[in-house]
Scaffold this motif. Sequence first.
Motif, mmCIF file in Angstrom:
data_model
loop_
_atom_site.group_PDB
_atom_site.id
_atom_site.type_symbol
_atom_site.label_atom_id
_atom_site.label_comp_id
_atom_site.label_asym_id
_atom_site.label_seq_id
_atom_site.Cartn_x
_atom_site.Cartn_y
_atom_site.Cartn_z
ATOM 1 N N GLN A 29 35.897 -0.475 15.538
ATOM 2 C CA GLN A 29 35.724 -1.073 14.203
ATOM 3 C C GLN A 29 34.625 -0.388 13.399
ATOM 4 O OE1 GLN A 29 34.944 -2.397 17.139
ATOM 5 N NE2 GLN A 29 32.919 -3.335 17.065
ATOM 6 N N VAL A 30 33.712 0.329 14.084
ATOM 7 C CA VAL A 30 32.656 1.099 13.398
ATOM 8 C C VAL A 30 32.743 2.584 13.791
ATOM 9 C CG1 VAL A 30 31.006 -0.773 12.930
ATOM 10 C CG2 VAL A 30 30.995 0.320 15.183
ATOM 11 N N HIS A 31 33.979 3.042 13.994
ATOM 12 C CA HIS A 31 34.208 4.436 14.391
ATOM 13 C C HIS A 31 33.381 4.819 15.627
ATOM 14 C CE1 HIS A 31 36.938 5.185 11.237
ATOM 15 N NE2 HIS A 31 36.100 5.456 10.258
ATOM 16 N N ALA A 33 30.407 3.940 16.573
ATOM 17 C CA ALA A 33 28.945 4.100 16.451
ATOM 18 C C ALA A 33 28.301 3.448 17.671
ATOM 19 C CB ALA A 33 28.453 3.428 15.170
ATOM 20 N N SER A 70 30.662 7.968 15.766
ATOM 21 C CA SER A 70 30.050 8.217 14.441
ATOM 22 C C SER A 70 28.525 8.140 14.493
ATOM 23 C CB SER A 70 30.602 7.222 13.420
ATOM 24 O OG SER A 70 30.283 5.893 13.816
ATOM 25 N N GLY A 71 27.956 8.305 15.689
ATOM 26 C CA GLY A 71 26.494 8.368 15.791
ATOM 27 C C GLY A 71 25.864 7.004 15.929
ATOM 28 N N GLY A 72 24.569 6.961 15.668
ATOM 29 C CA GLY A 72 23.840 5.709 15.801
ATOM 30 C C GLY A 72 24.345 4.666 14.813
ATOM 31 N N ASP A 73 24.454 3.416 15.279
ATOM 32 C CA ASP A 73 24.918 2.323 14.416
ATOM 33 C C ASP A 73 23.817 2.011 13.412
ATOM 34 O OD1 ASP A 73 25.529 -0.183 13.261
ATOM 35 O OD2 ASP A 73 26.824 -0.682 14.959
ATOM 36 N N GLN A 74 24.093 2.375 12.145
ATOM 37 C CA GLN A 74 23.050 2.251 11.114
ATOM 38 C C GLN A 74 22.680 0.797 10.839
ATOM 39 O OE1 GLN A 74 21.464 5.263 9.939
ATOM 40 N NE2 GLN A 74 22.625 5.711 11.794
ATOM 41 N N TYR A 82 16.758 2.627 17.027
ATOM 42 C CA TYR A 82 17.873 1.675 17.008
ATOM 43 C C TYR A 82 17.466 0.456 17.835
ATOM 44 C CZ TYR A 82 20.318 5.492 14.826
ATOM 45 O OH TYR A 82 20.682 6.488 13.941
ATOM 46 N N TRP A 114 36.692 11.229 14.121
ATOM 47 C CA TRP A 114 35.335 11.610 13.747
ATOM 48 C C TRP A 114 34.422 11.869 14.947
ATOM 49 C CZ3 TRP A 114 35.011 12.797 8.872
ATOM 50 C CH2 TRP A 114 35.817 12.149 7.945
ATOM 51 N N ILE A 116 30.683 12.642 14.469
ATOM 52 C CA ILE A 116 29.769 12.770 13.322
ATOM 53 C C ILE A 116 28.361 12.347 13.740
ATOM 54 C CG2 ILE A 116 29.220 11.638 11.098
ATOM 55 C CD1 ILE A 116 31.399 13.546 10.578
ATOM 56 N N GLY A 118 24.977 11.637 15.369
ATOM 57 C CA GLY A 118 24.633 11.619 16.795
ATOM 58 C C GLY A 118 25.869 11.669 17.676
ATOM 59 N N THR A 140 25.189 14.388 9.657
ATOM 60 C CA THR A 140 24.908 13.625 8.424
ATOM 61 C C THR A 140 23.424 13.350 8.251
ATOM 62 O OG1 THR A 140 25.073 11.513 9.572
ATOM 63 C CG2 THR A 140 27.100 12.350 8.587
ATOM 64 N N VAL A 144 21.373 10.541 5.637
ATOM 65 C CA VAL A 144 21.071 9.153 5.985
ATOM 66 C C VAL A 144 19.642 8.976 6.500
ATOM 67 C CG1 VAL A 144 23.477 8.538 6.459
ATOM 68 C CG2 VAL A 144 22.059 9.383 8.339
ATOM 69 N N SER A 146 17.795 11.078 8.804
ATOM 70 C CA SER A 146 17.651 11.280 10.236
ATOM 71 C C SER A 146 17.836 12.759 10.557
ATOM 72 C CB SER A 146 18.694 10.451 11.000
ATOM 73 O OG SER A 146 18.518 10.599 12.400
HETATM 74 C C1 2NE Z 1 32.411 8.830 9.863
HETATM 75 C C2 2NE Z 1 32.665 8.568 8.405
HETATM 76 C C3 2NE Z 1 32.558 9.892 7.613
HETATM 77 C C4 2NE Z 1 34.073 8.002 8.253
HETATM 78 O O1 2NE Z 1 34.342 7.636 6.926
HETATM 79 P P1 2NE Z 1 35.603 6.647 6.626
HETATM 80 O O2 2NE Z 1 35.635 6.514 5.126
HETATM 81 O O3 2NE Z 1 36.822 7.143 7.315
HETATM 82 O O4 2NE Z 1 35.261 5.247 7.329
HETATM 83 P P2 2NE Z 1 34.204 4.171 6.876
HETATM 84 O O5 2NE Z 1 34.834 3.187 5.953
HETATM 85 O O6 2NE Z 1 32.942 4.809 6.390
HETATM 86 O O7 2NE Z 1 33.854 3.499 8.274
HETATM 87 C C5 2NE Z 1 34.643 2.446 8.831
HETATM 88 C C6 2NE Z 1 33.704 1.345 9.244
HETATM 89 O O8 2NE Z 1 32.818 1.876 10.204
HETATM 90 C C7 2NE Z 1 31.484 1.685 9.796
HETATM 91 C C8 2NE Z 1 31.568 1.683 8.278
HETATM 92 O O9 2NE Z 1 30.426 1.078 7.727
HETATM 93 C C9 2NE Z 1 32.833 0.900 8.048
HETATM 94 O O10 2NE Z 1 32.576 -0.467 8.237
HETATM 95 P P3 2NE Z 1 33.215 -1.578 7.240
HETATM 96 O O11 2NE Z 1 32.841 -1.165 5.864
HETATM 97 O O12 2NE Z 1 34.703 -1.475 7.489
HETATM 98 O O13 2NE Z 1 32.623 -2.863 7.686
HETATM 99 N N1 2NE Z 1 30.666 2.780 10.297
HETATM 100 C C10 2NE Z 1 31.004 4.062 10.396
HETATM 101 N N2 2NE Z 1 30.007 4.782 10.901
HETATM 102 C C11 2NE Z 1 29.005 3.922 11.163
HETATM 103 C C12 2NE Z 1 27.705 4.063 11.696
HETATM 104 N N3 2NE Z 1 27.219 5.253 12.124
HETATM 105 N N4 2NE Z 1 26.937 2.943 11.782
HETATM 106 C C13 2NE Z 1 27.395 1.763 11.405
HETATM 107 N N5 2NE Z 1 28.633 1.564 10.887
HETATM 108 C C14 2NE Z 1 29.430 2.644 10.775
HETATM 109 C C15 2NE Z 1 31.662 7.541 7.829
HETATM 110 O O14 2NE Z 1 31.932 6.289 8.398
HETATM 111 C C16 2NE Z 1 30.237 7.906 8.061
HETATM 112 O O15 2NE Z 1 29.702 8.791 7.400
HETATM 113 N N6 2NE Z 1 29.562 7.204 8.975
HETATM 114 C C17 2NE Z 1 28.158 7.307 9.191
HETATM 115 C C18 2NE Z 1 27.814 8.531 10.028
HETATM 116 C C19 2NE Z 1 26.328 8.632 10.247
HETATM 117 O O16 2NE Z 1 25.572 8.893 9.334
HETATM 118 N N7 2NE Z 1 25.843 8.388 11.479
HETATM 119 C C20 2NE Z 1 24.464 8.317 11.833
HETATM 120 C C21 2NE Z 1 23.822 9.698 11.889
HETATM 121 S S1 2NE Z 1 22.148 9.672 12.508
HETATM 122 C C22 2NE Z 1 22.397 9.591 14.225
HETATM 123 O O17 2NE Z 1 23.461 9.313 14.675
HETATM 124 C C23 2NE Z 1 21.263 9.849 15.139
HETATM 125 C C24 2NE Z 1 20.325 10.825 14.905
HETATM 126 O O18 2NE Z 1 20.421 11.579 13.811
HETATM 127 C C25 2NE Z 1 19.247 11.016 15.750
HETATM 128 C C26 2NE Z 1 19.145 10.251 16.885
HETATM 129 C C27 2NE Z 1 20.094 9.278 17.135
HETATM 130 C C28 2NE Z 1 21.151 9.075 16.292
#
Ligand code: 2NE
Length: 270
Positions: A29-31, A33, A70-74, A82, A114, A116, A118, A140, A144, A146
């Motif tokens: 549901q959150v790809h 995350a 999709s990485g860490g749950d934002q 987190y 995806w 993406i 983390g 990303t 965002v 990070s």
């Molecule tokens: C992956 C991406 C590009 C997909 O886009 P799309 O349009 O296909 O889907 P959508 O609508 O954005 O996502 C579907 C549902 O999943 C949630 C969304 O909020 C949405 O929820 P609802 O609106 O349906 O309620 N969702 C997706 N990714 C999530 C996340 N990471 N956290 C919480 N909820 C998430 C698009 O979804 C996207 O860009 N996602 C975010 C990717 C991201 O920025 N991840 C974090 C990077 S930082 C990291 O992971 C990290 C680090 O840098 C260092 C250490 C540890 C972790």
Amino acid sequence: FNWTTLKEYKEILFQYYNGIAKISINRPQVHNAFTPRTVTEMSEAMELARQNENVGAIILTGEGGKAFCSGGDQSVRGHGGYVGEDTVPRLNVLDLQMQIRRVPKPVIAMVAGWAIGGGHVLHVVCDMTIAAENARFGQTGPNVGSFDGGFGASYLARVVGQKKAREIWFLCDQYDAQDALQMGLVNKVVPLEQLEETTIAWCEKILQKSPLALRMLKASFNAELDGQAGIQQLAGDATLLYYLSEEAKEGKNAFLEKRKPDFSKFPKFP
Ligand code: 2NE
């Protein structure tokens, strides 16, 4: 495939089939995350897969066909990391990355959709990646607030080269499966419906090989990049091999038998 559950978890699936362990993030549901709990569960499963003598290859994946991770749950990102149920902020995925590199069995990322942020880094640190045609890759962090300057940057650069790695992080573009294949970020691209059977076929090939040779190779690939820790891993494996020899056993036996060891019969290889 007739997967059996090795242990029940809340946010992942942990399954077994024919010598293969599969760890799958189960938050479609959150790809897929990850929260601190997801990562804790993955870490435990990874350790169980390591300890399980029946397991010779490990698949890392995500449920649902639309996302690997999709990485860490934002939504649970707090002040300093987190935040889990214990209210403590963590970046425990970094420990999981180390585990993936350290586990002496090949780890294959099976990527649909995806990979993406983390989640991208998780596939990067796996030994190999098989991607479905619908796979999409990218970082990303700078969007965002990070970044992952560890394996996420330095090891990525070893995989795709410095210029491409900087592009991936500085532009935060998304790349399709063919782009990823072209830049050496994935090993193979297959139609989504063939993803699991192809990954299992690769695992089955691996399972035919010498487990010690695979172990030594993984440690050897790591050694150059991981500095003293890499040498420690490779040297630990050398110790394991030495312990298997009669020469090493003579030293231990002599100590236990309270006599001088006799190493004279062992060859002094040129
Ligand atoms: C992956 C991406 C590009 C997909 O886009 P799309 O349009 O296909 O889907 P959508 O609508 O954005 O996502 C579907 C549902 O999943 C949630 C969304 O909020 C949405 O929820 P609802 O609106 O349906 O309620 N969702 C997706 N990714 C999530 C996340 N990471 N956290 C919480 N909820 C998430 C698009 O979804 C996207 O860009 N996602 C975010 C990717 C991201 O920025 N991840 C974090 C990077 S930082 C990291 O992971 C990290 C680090 O840098 C260092 C250490 C540890 C972790």
